[in-house]
Design an enzyme around this catalytic site. Structure first.
Site, PDB file in Angstrom:
ATOM      1  N   GLU A   1     -10.137 -40.039 -55.234  1.00 37.67           N
ATOM      2  CA  GLU A   1     -11.059 -39.282 -54.744  1.00 37.67           C
ATOM      3  C   GLU A   1     -12.040 -40.250 -53.700  1.00 37.67           C
ATOM      4  OE1 GLU A   1     -14.540 -38.070 -57.163  1.00 37.67           O
ATOM      5  OE2 GLU A   1     -13.612 -36.045 -57.010  1.00 37.67           O
TER       6      GLU A   1
ATOM      7  N   LYS B   1     -13.887 -24.990 -54.908  1.00 37.06           N
ATOM      8  CA  LYS B   1     -14.841 -24.489 -55.883  1.00 37.06           C
ATOM      9  C   LYS B   1     -15.311 -23.012 -55.208  1.00 37.06           C
ATOM     10  CE  LYS B   1     -16.588 -29.312 -57.073  1.00 37.06           C
ATOM     11  NZ  LYS B   1     -17.965 -30.102 -56.867  1.00 37.06           N
TER      12      LYS B   1
HETATM   13  O1  F6P Z   1     -15.614 -32.047 -58.045  1.00 35.90           O
HETATM   14  C1  F6P Z   1     -15.647 -33.319 -58.046  1.00 35.90           C
HETATM   15  C2  F6P Z   1     -16.651 -33.937 -58.485  1.00 35.90           C
HETATM   16  O2  F6P Z   1     -17.955 -33.809 -57.745  1.00 35.90           O
HETATM   17  C3  F6P Z   1     -16.448 -35.377 -58.944  1.00 35.90           C
HETATM   18  O3  F6P Z   1     -16.986 -36.203 -57.937  1.00 35.90           O
HETATM   19  C4  F6P Z   1     -17.611 -35.692 -60.091  1.00 35.90           C
HETATM   20  O4  F6P Z   1     -17.195 -36.627 -60.878  1.00 35.90           O
HETATM   21  C5  F6P Z   1     -17.258 -34.168 -60.862  1.00 35.90           C
HETATM   22  O5  F6P Z   1     -17.126 -33.429 -59.799  1.00 35.90           O
HETATM   23  C6  F6P Z   1     -18.275 -33.821 -62.049  1.00 35.90           C
HETATM   24  O6  F6P Z   1     -19.440 -33.716 -61.088  1.00 35.90           O
HETATM   25  P1  F6P Z   1     -20.832 -33.692 -62.032  1.00 35.90           P
HETATM   26  O7  F6P Z   1     -20.995 -34.676 -62.900  1.00 35.90           O
HETATM   27  O8  F6P Z   1     -21.966 -33.428 -61.111  1.00 35.90           O
HETATM   28  O9  F6P Z   1     -20.776 -32.434 -63.376  1.00 35.90           O
END
Ligand code: F6P
Length: 545
Positions: free
Chosen positions: A353, A510
């Site tokens: 990532e 998403k």
């Molecule tokens: O979709 C990727 C992401 O944004 C990651 O970078 C992050 O760790 C994960 O989703 C969860 O995000 P959050 O902690 O905001 O729920």
């Protein structure tokens, strides 16, 4: 900062150097430089790192260090530690290293008293987990908490899930942890199996508190709890970890039971922030402090060791050497420790990532490949599965072998006299030896092997590995391993001139999922989605669900 490193003179020198030594064999390197086994090593806190089995000469290493100087790795590192907004696409500082600084070292960034804020959250986490561990914090029916269930995904899951497994020996208060991440209902359903709502504490962990998987699972868990214990029980059975207090309150969790962190902590760098709450509940605040101290020791090394003796920098440079000059696309991480079973998965998010980017920080396209694919399984399981390809396949996959002098568990061997841990470690040493030096056709033929079979048994060798050894898998050593890889990622990202701290590439998927979901169940035929494959997949699902 985003100038094209591939246009530099040192890149050209490395290119020419690769043309002259790239095809040479590790057997030759060791024959010409017999001391390299002892000398091409670096000590990083408690980690003994042997990088002698890499396809490099001392000249290669000098050139790689020159590359790091030219790319400004040290300036960028110093900018990170100083709080400059090196995450340019999000205009943010990158401060995970501040989460593990000892108290008493003032630090103010962008007007925030970072030192005070970090240690205040740690204090609150310690106070809360002390209560849970001692039984002072009780569930709604007056029972002690026996299980914490962390609901989060990505960086809000992988870190604490990996660490609680790795440090299972330090679980000393009778608290166990489970982790729910996937929006596949099978995850939550299976993790709730056998749990008593009266003794279960949910930690809803989400940096943004807007992640669909986490909010969906948390809502379902809340229904499960309320069905058993009633609405009033929520306050005693749900706490939150987030940067976003308002969303936590809107979800129905009292912000008095929220543990915060800040936008300068990336999700994949947050196990040392409040995202580690489940870890602290299981191992206690003292052990958690040792974990943070291990990270800090590696931060100090990364910050101060000259590049030629800087472990994370050297390993990052070797990653660049294989990716950009040999065309390698992956790096295997092979922990000879069952307790590190989730470490490769953790590293996948940390590294991929961070460095899976196609444009430099200034938005211009990169002119060389970036981002290794990290993968792996614990040894010796991997040996009986995919090592065949590592030994005799046609792709080059450099590998990191991680092992420990002392086991967390040990048992006697077959005849009852030896140690199973010694067998495990002899496998690590054997694999790195065989991968490097192989076995020639002459050696195999000399054993009287049928000539038709000889080519099948040839072990080419010349497969590069790093050995990372430590005394024992303690909280401190685990922290050291994590920080080591964080700074490897940093070094590679700095060479490539990319922003290792954003993750825009996850957003479109998403949004598409949100748009497509209603079409799966709508009463009317869904409108065409712009491509016949997606239309057909949705049609298939609608008629088979
Ligand atoms: O979709 C990727 C992401 O944004 C990651 O970078 C992050 O760790 C994960 O989703 C969860 O995000 P959050 O902690 O905001 O729920």
């Amino acid at each position: 900062m985003s100038s094209d490193i591939t246009a530099s003179a040192v890149w050209r020198k490395l290119h020419d150097h690769h043309a002259s030594i790239g095809a040479r064999h590790l057997r030759e390197f060791f024959a010409e430089d017999p001391g390299r086994g002892g000398e091409l090593t670096v000590q990083v806190a408690d980690l003994h790192i042997d990088y002698s089995k890499h396809r490099v000469t001392r000249e290669t290493l000098d050139l790689l260090v020159e590359l790091a100087h030219t790319a400004g790795v040290e300036q960028r590192r110093d900018a990170m530690f100083a709080g400059e907004h090196i995450n340019t696409s999000e205009d943010r500082a990158v401060g995970h290293v501040w989460l593990r600084r000892p108290a008493g070292q003032p630090l103010t960034v962008d007007g925030q008293d970072v030192e005070t804020d970090v240690h205040e959250v740690l204090r609150r986490m310690g106070e809360f987990t002390d209560q849970v561990r001692s039984g002072a914090w009780r569930g709604a029916t007056g029972e002690r908490i026996a299980t914490v269930v962390n609901i989060g995904i990505g960086g809000s899951d992988l870190g604490p899930a990996m660490v609680t497994l790795a440090l299972r020996h330090y679980a000393d208060a009778g608290i166990s942890a489970r982790f729910v991440s996937n929006v596949d209902p099978a995850d939550l359903v299976s993790k709730l199996q056998g749990l008593d709502p009266a003794t279960t504490l949910f930690i809803v962990a989400s940096k943004t508190f807007s992640t669909l998987e986490t909010l969906t699972n948390a809502t379902a868990a809340r229904r499960w709890l309320v069905a058993a214990l009633g609405e009033d029980a929520v306050a005693k059975h749900f706490v939150a970890v987030s940067t976003h207090a308002q969303r936590v309150a809107d979800f129905g969790i009292d912000t008095a039971n929220m543990f915060g962190f800040w936008d300068w902590v990336g999700g994949r760098y947050s196990v040392d922030a409040a995202i580690g709450l489940s870890v602290m509940a299981v191992i206690g605040k003292e052990r958690f402090a040792e974990f943070l101290d291990g990270m800090h020791r590696v931060d100090e090394h990364f910050k101060s060791a000259p590049l030629a003796q800087n472990g994370p920098a050297l390993l990052g440079l070797l990653g660049v050497w294989y990716s950009n000059f040999f065309g390698a696309q992956s790096r295997a991480v092979l922990p000879y420790s069952n307790d590190l079973a989730r470490f490769p998965a953790y590293l996948q998010q940390l590294t991929m990532e961070s460095n899976g980017k196609s444009v430099r920080a200034d938005g211009t396209p990169v002119s060389t490949s970036t981002g290794e694919i990290f993968w792996g399984e614990p040894g010796t399981n991997g040996q009986h599965a995919f090592y065949q390809l590592l030994h005799q396949g046609t792709v080059l996959a450099p590998a990191d072998f991680i092992g420990f002098a002392r086991p967390t568990d040990d048992l006697p061997t077959l005849d009852g006299t030896g140690s199973m841990h010694d067998i495990l470690m002899s496998n690590l040493f054997a694999q790195t030896k065989v991968l490097a030096f192989g076995k020639t056709a002459e050696e195999i033929a000399a054993e009287g092997t049928d000539p038709k079979i000889v080519p099948h048994k040839v072990m080419p060798g010349n497969r590069p590995t790093t050995a990372i050894l430590a005394p024992q898998l303690t909280p401190s050593v685990l922290g050291q391993l994590i920080a080591l890889y964080e700074h490897i990622v940093f070094t590679e990202g700095a060479i490539w001139g990319i922003d290792s701290f954003d993750q825009w590439g996850v957003e479109l998927g998403k949004a598409q999922a949100l748009a497509l979901e209603p079409l799966l169940t709508s009463a009317e035929e869904p409108a065409p989605q712009g491509d016949s494959s997606t239309d057909e997949l949705i049609a298939w699902y609608r008629s088979n669900r």
